[in-house]
Design a protein around this motif. Structure first.
Motif, PDB file in Angstrom:
ATOM      1  N   VAL A 294      -0.238   5.439  -7.226  1.00 17.87           N
ATOM      2  CA  VAL A 294      -1.674   5.402  -7.602  1.00 17.87           C
ATOM      3  C   VAL A 294      -2.474   6.590  -7.306  1.00 17.87           C
ATOM      4  O   VAL A 294      -3.222   6.880  -8.535  1.00 17.87           O
ATOM      5  CB  VAL A 294      -2.261   4.052  -6.914  1.00 17.87           C
ATOM      6  CG1 VAL A 294      -3.781   3.939  -7.691  1.00 17.87           C
ATOM      7  CG2 VAL A 294      -1.517   2.882  -7.082  1.00 17.87           C
ATOM      8  N   VAL A 295      -2.215   7.325  -6.404  1.00 16.21           N
ATOM      9  CA  VAL A 295      -3.142   8.470  -6.282  1.00 16.21           C
ATOM     10  C   VAL A 295      -2.750   9.656  -7.166  1.00 16.21           C
ATOM     11  O   VAL A 295      -3.698  10.072  -7.861  1.00 16.21           O
ATOM     12  CB  VAL A 295      -2.925   9.176  -4.873  1.00 16.21           C
ATOM     13  CG1 VAL A 295      -3.237  10.372  -4.499  1.00 16.21           C
ATOM     14  CG2 VAL A 295      -3.363   8.280  -3.657  1.00 16.21           C
ATOM     15  N   LYS A 296      -1.590   9.720  -7.667  1.00 16.79           N
ATOM     16  CA  LYS A 296      -1.025  10.620  -8.519  1.00 16.79           C
ATOM     17  C   LYS A 296      -0.938  10.258  -9.924  1.00 16.79           C
ATOM     18  O   LYS A 296      -0.567  10.987 -10.985  1.00 16.79           O
ATOM     19  CB  LYS A 296       0.417  11.138  -8.159  1.00 16.79           C
ATOM     20  CG  LYS A 296       0.513  11.954  -6.651  1.00 16.79           C
ATOM     21  CD  LYS A 296       1.770  12.456  -6.481  1.00 16.79           C
ATOM     22  CE  LYS A 296       1.695  13.549  -5.138  1.00 16.79           C
ATOM     23  NZ  LYS A 296       2.880  13.940  -4.589  1.00 16.79           N
ATOM     24  N   GLY A 297      -1.221   8.728 -10.152  1.00 11.06           N
ATOM     25  CA  GLY A 297      -1.298   8.269 -11.459  1.00 11.06           C
ATOM     26  C   GLY A 297       0.163   8.114 -12.000  1.00 11.06           C
ATOM     27  O   GLY A 297       0.150   7.794 -13.263  1.00 11.06           O
ATOM     28  N   THR A 298       1.082   7.833 -11.248  1.00  9.45           N
ATOM     29  CA  THR A 298       2.360   7.585 -11.712  1.00  9.45           C
ATOM     30  C   THR A 298       2.882   6.107 -11.581  1.00  9.45           C
ATOM     31  O   THR A 298       3.908   5.604 -11.806  1.00  9.45           O
ATOM     32  CB  THR A 298       3.350   8.367 -11.095  1.00  9.45           C
ATOM     33  OG1 THR A 298       3.355   8.052  -9.638  1.00  9.45           O
ATOM     34  CG2 THR A 298       3.378   9.767 -11.320  1.00  9.45           C
ATOM     35  N   TYR A 299       1.554   5.275 -10.999  1.00 10.42           N
ATOM     36  CA  TYR A 299       1.962   3.496 -10.697  1.00 10.42           C
ATOM     37  C   TYR A 299       2.391   3.172 -12.235  1.00 10.42           C
ATOM     38  O   TYR A 299       1.843   3.216 -13.288  1.00 10.42           O
ATOM     39  CB  TYR A 299       0.786   2.993 -10.473  1.00 10.42           C
ATOM     40  CG  TYR A 299       0.812   1.612 -10.039  1.00 10.42           C
ATOM     41  CD1 TYR A 299       1.209   0.968  -8.944  1.00 10.42           C
ATOM     42  CD2 TYR A 299       0.573   0.655 -11.205  1.00 10.42           C
ATOM     43  CE1 TYR A 299       1.135  -0.328  -8.685  1.00 10.42           C
ATOM     44  CE2 TYR A 299       0.503  -0.540 -11.064  1.00 10.42           C
ATOM     45  CZ  TYR A 299       0.875  -1.190  -9.946  1.00 10.42           C
ATOM     46  OH  TYR A 299       0.858  -2.429  -9.776  1.00 10.42           O
ATOM     47  N   LYS A 300       3.459   2.180 -12.473  1.00  9.66           N
ATOM     48  CA  LYS A 300       3.748   1.765 -13.285  1.00  9.66           C
ATOM     49  C   LYS A 300       4.164   0.301 -13.168  1.00  9.66           C
ATOM     50  O   LYS A 300       5.014  -0.077 -12.503  1.00  9.66           O
ATOM     51  CB  LYS A 300       5.106   2.548 -14.001  1.00  9.66           C
ATOM     52  CG  LYS A 300       5.645   1.769 -15.408  1.00  9.66           C
ATOM     53  CD  LYS A 300       6.607   2.530 -16.059  1.00  9.66           C
ATOM     54  CE  LYS A 300       7.170   2.133 -17.352  1.00  9.66           C
ATOM     55  NZ  LYS A 300       8.493   2.769 -17.722  1.00  9.66           N
ATOM     56  N   GLY A 301       3.422  -0.630 -13.820  1.00  8.28           N
ATOM     57  CA  GLY A 301       3.443  -1.950 -13.439  1.00  8.28           C
ATOM     58  C   GLY A 301       4.801  -2.435 -14.073  1.00  8.28           C
ATOM     59  O   GLY A 301       5.404  -2.140 -14.809  1.00  8.28           O
ATOM     60  N   ASN A 302       5.132  -3.732 -13.554  1.00  6.13           N
ATOM     61  CA  ASN A 302       6.159  -4.703 -13.839  1.00  6.13           C
ATOM     62  C   ASN A 302       7.574  -3.872 -13.816  1.00  6.13           C
ATOM     63  O   ASN A 302       8.578  -3.896 -14.478  1.00  6.13           O
ATOM     64  CB  ASN A 302       6.109  -4.917 -15.542  1.00  6.13           C
ATOM     65  CG  ASN A 302       6.770  -6.234 -15.778  1.00  6.13           C
ATOM     66  OD1 ASN A 302       7.208  -7.002 -15.001  1.00  6.13           O
ATOM     67  ND2 ASN A 302       7.176  -6.303 -17.253  1.00  6.13           N
ATOM     68  N   THR A 303       7.595  -3.263 -12.603  1.00  2.00           N
ATOM     69  CA  THR A 303       8.792  -2.307 -12.226  1.00  2.00           C
ATOM     70  C   THR A 303       9.168  -2.789 -10.898  1.00  2.00           C
ATOM     71  O   THR A 303       8.409  -3.282  -9.989  1.00  2.00           O
ATOM     72  CB  THR A 303       8.929  -0.620 -12.390  1.00  2.00           C
ATOM     73  OG1 THR A 303       7.427  -0.506 -11.553  1.00  2.00           O
ATOM     74  CG2 THR A 303       8.234  -0.278 -13.715  1.00  2.00           C
ATOM     75  N   THR A 304      10.261  -2.391 -10.500  1.00  3.07           N
ATOM     76  CA  THR A 304      10.942  -2.821  -9.116  1.00  3.07           C
ATOM     77  C   THR A 304      11.735  -1.673  -8.699  1.00  3.07           C
ATOM     78  O   THR A 304      12.606  -0.983  -9.217  1.00  3.07           O
ATOM     79  CB  THR A 304      11.971  -4.001  -8.909  1.00  3.07           C
ATOM     80  OG1 THR A 304      11.346  -5.204  -9.366  1.00  3.07           O
ATOM     81  CG2 THR A 304      12.443  -4.125  -7.571  1.00  3.07           C
ATOM     82  N   GLU A 305      11.393  -0.958  -7.388  1.00  6.56           N
ATOM     83  CA  GLU A 305      12.028   0.063  -6.821  1.00  6.56           C
ATOM     84  C   GLU A 305      12.990  -0.761  -5.626  1.00  6.56           C
ATOM     85  O   GLU A 305      12.649  -1.297  -5.056  1.00  6.56           O
ATOM     86  CB  GLU A 305      10.980   0.904  -5.919  1.00  6.56           C
ATOM     87  CG  GLU A 305      11.601   2.146  -5.268  1.00  6.56           C
ATOM     88  CD  GLU A 305      12.242   3.271  -6.179  1.00  6.56           C
ATOM     89  OE1 GLU A 305      12.990   3.911  -5.772  1.00  6.56           O
ATOM     90  OE2 GLU A 305      11.626   3.124  -7.436  1.00  6.56           O
ATOM     91  N   TYR A 306      14.425  -0.165  -5.745  1.00  4.51           N
ATOM     92  CA  TYR A 306      15.239  -0.951  -4.934  1.00  4.51           C
ATOM     93  C   TYR A 306      15.792   0.403  -4.018  1.00  4.51           C
ATOM     94  O   TYR A 306      16.460   1.528  -4.278  1.00  4.51           O
ATOM     95  CB  TYR A 306      16.330  -1.148  -5.825  1.00  4.51           C
ATOM     96  CG  TYR A 306      17.682  -1.714  -4.898  1.00  4.51           C
ATOM     97  CD1 TYR A 306      17.428  -2.666  -3.879  1.00  4.51           C
ATOM     98  CD2 TYR A 306      18.855  -1.194  -5.219  1.00  4.51           C
ATOM     99  CE1 TYR A 306      18.379  -3.158  -3.352  1.00  4.51           C
ATOM    100  CE2 TYR A 306      19.932  -1.818  -4.573  1.00  4.51           C
ATOM    101  CZ  TYR A 306      19.610  -2.647  -3.459  1.00  4.51           C
ATOM    102  OH  TYR A 306      20.654  -3.307  -2.828  1.00  4.51           O
ATOM    103  N   LEU A 307      15.131   0.241  -2.555  1.00  3.35           N
ATOM    104  CA  LEU A 307      15.838   1.235  -1.702  1.00  3.35           C
ATOM    105  C   LEU A 307      17.036   0.827  -0.935  1.00  3.35           C
ATOM    106  O   LEU A 307      16.978  -0.132  -0.106  1.00  3.35           O
ATOM    107  CB  LEU A 307      14.671   1.287  -0.708  1.00  3.35           C
ATOM    108  CG  LEU A 307      13.128   1.856  -1.344  1.00  3.35           C
ATOM    109  CD1 LEU A 307      12.131   2.025  -0.135  1.00  3.35           C
ATOM    110  CD2 LEU A 307      13.387   2.928  -2.097  1.00  3.35           C
TER     111      LEU A 307
END
Length: 361
Positions: A294-307
């Motif tokens: 969010v700080v860097k403007g790269t937030y993209k909704g409707n996505t899932t990060e898998y760690l």
């Protein structure tokens, strides 16, 4: 008398002027997070982030890990942070709605138990960004993060199965029995257990694995009771997967002079010499990364990060605390075997099973 009166009037006038100047130059600082979150040094408005928990801080586990990631973001980005704690489901929902209504830029829900709450309320606040840690909810203004806890638990199960045969270690019996205590009976915890069971049986197909659910993440006494019961059934090492309830699991290991495996954060030094290792789940990184987006403007909704294990999302601690406690009785073959198994999981040579009821992507 006239001269005296004139001097007194002048004196009063001067004192009023001095007091006025003093009040303007020494206003007290407001220490509250909300009130001190004006513009930063660059003149831009601070990002307002709210973390909503389905439990309490101080668990030395899942919630504390999320808090650590958020505090790192505070230090790195100067965000304003608000944290809401509660064990009551009705309050979880009202807390999420309240933070969105107050216009927080990002509302982070720290538990898979917020899935339905976000599905219900996120569409009502299309201009608010939401994040779900440890679960998946679809939505244009929601980012989800999940973990391969089954992969980390595979390593934990393998370590437990090896440890239970080390009768040279004090109070390790000859029985091939290990335990597992979870908090709520929910899909993500079943995903933990599936990996734990597979890892244990990879080492010894005949091993017996005891399983208990406390029904809560906020009852250490229940966690302790269930763990002591498993020790009485022959287990000499029990894995904690229970957040705040899990502190009772670790306490039982100390009280019974037995052993446990920690979870989420490095819990090895909670009771040194009684915690073989901890399955670290990088909730701190997940929290930090979504704030950073969010700080860097790269937030993209409707996505899932898998760690997963390859991304450093899960791992075991190096067992150095136990090694120091046991000295020459420490079974060095365990960390060596775990390192070998970790590489096989990373390469895909070992495929770790997952619980079908837990969504990832």
């Amino acid at each position: 008398m006239k001269k005296i009166l004139s001097v007194m009037l002048i004196f009063v006038f001067v004192m009023v002027m001095v007091a006025g100047c003093s009040s303007q130059s020494s206003q007290p600082a407001d220490s509250s997070k909300e009130e001190t979150s004006g513009d930063n040094a660059a003149g831009s408005k601070k990002l307002r982030v709210a973390l909503v928990y389905s439990g309490f801080l101080g668990d030395k586990s899942f919630n504390d890990s999320a808090h650590a990631g958020a505090m790192r973001a505070v230090n790195d980005f100067g965000i304003e942070l608000k944290e809401l704690e509660s064990k009551e489901p009705a309050e979880w929902e009202s807390n999420v709605v309240a933070m969105a209504s107050e216009g927080y830029d990002l509302v982070v829900c720290v538990s898979t138990q917020f899935q339905d709450i976000l599905a219900k309320h996120a569409p009502e606040f299309p201009d608010i960004k939401f994040a779900l840690i440890d679960g998946v909810t679809k939505g244009d203004n929601i980012v989800s993060t999940t973990f391969a806890q089954n992969e980390g638990s595979f390593l934990a199960g393998a370590a437990a199965a090896m440890f239970t045969t080390k009768t040279q270690v004090p109070n390790v019996n000859a029985d091939k029995v290990i335990g597992w205590v979870g908090g709520m009976d929910i899909p993500v915890l079943h995903d933990f257990f599936v990996g734990y069971e597979q890892g244990a049986k990879y080492i010894d197909p005949d091993i017996k694995i005891l399983q208990s659910f406390a029904g809560t993440f906020n009852d250490p006494l229940k966690g302790k009771e269930l763990t002591l019961a498993q020790y009485s059934q022959g287990a000499d090492i029990v894995m904690n997967v229970a957040s705040g309830t899990g502190m009772g699991v670790l306490e039982a290991a100390k009280e019974a002079d037995k052993y446990a495996i920690g979870v989420d954060m490095n819990q090895d030094d909670v009771y040194p010499g009684h915690i073989l290792t901890s399955m670290v789940k990088r909730v701190d990184n997940a929290t930090y990364l979504v704030i950073e987006s969010v700080v860097k403007g790269t937030y993209k909704g409707n996505t899932t990060e898998y760690l997963d294990i390859n991304k450093g999302g899960v791992s075991l601690t190096d067992m150095s605390v136990m090694k120091e406690a046991l000295g020459d009785k420490f079974p060095q073959d365990i960390p060596e075997k775990i390192a070998e198994l970790e590489e096989k999981v990373k390469s895909g040579e070992i495929k770790v099973n997952a619980y079908e009821g837990f969504g990832r992507k």
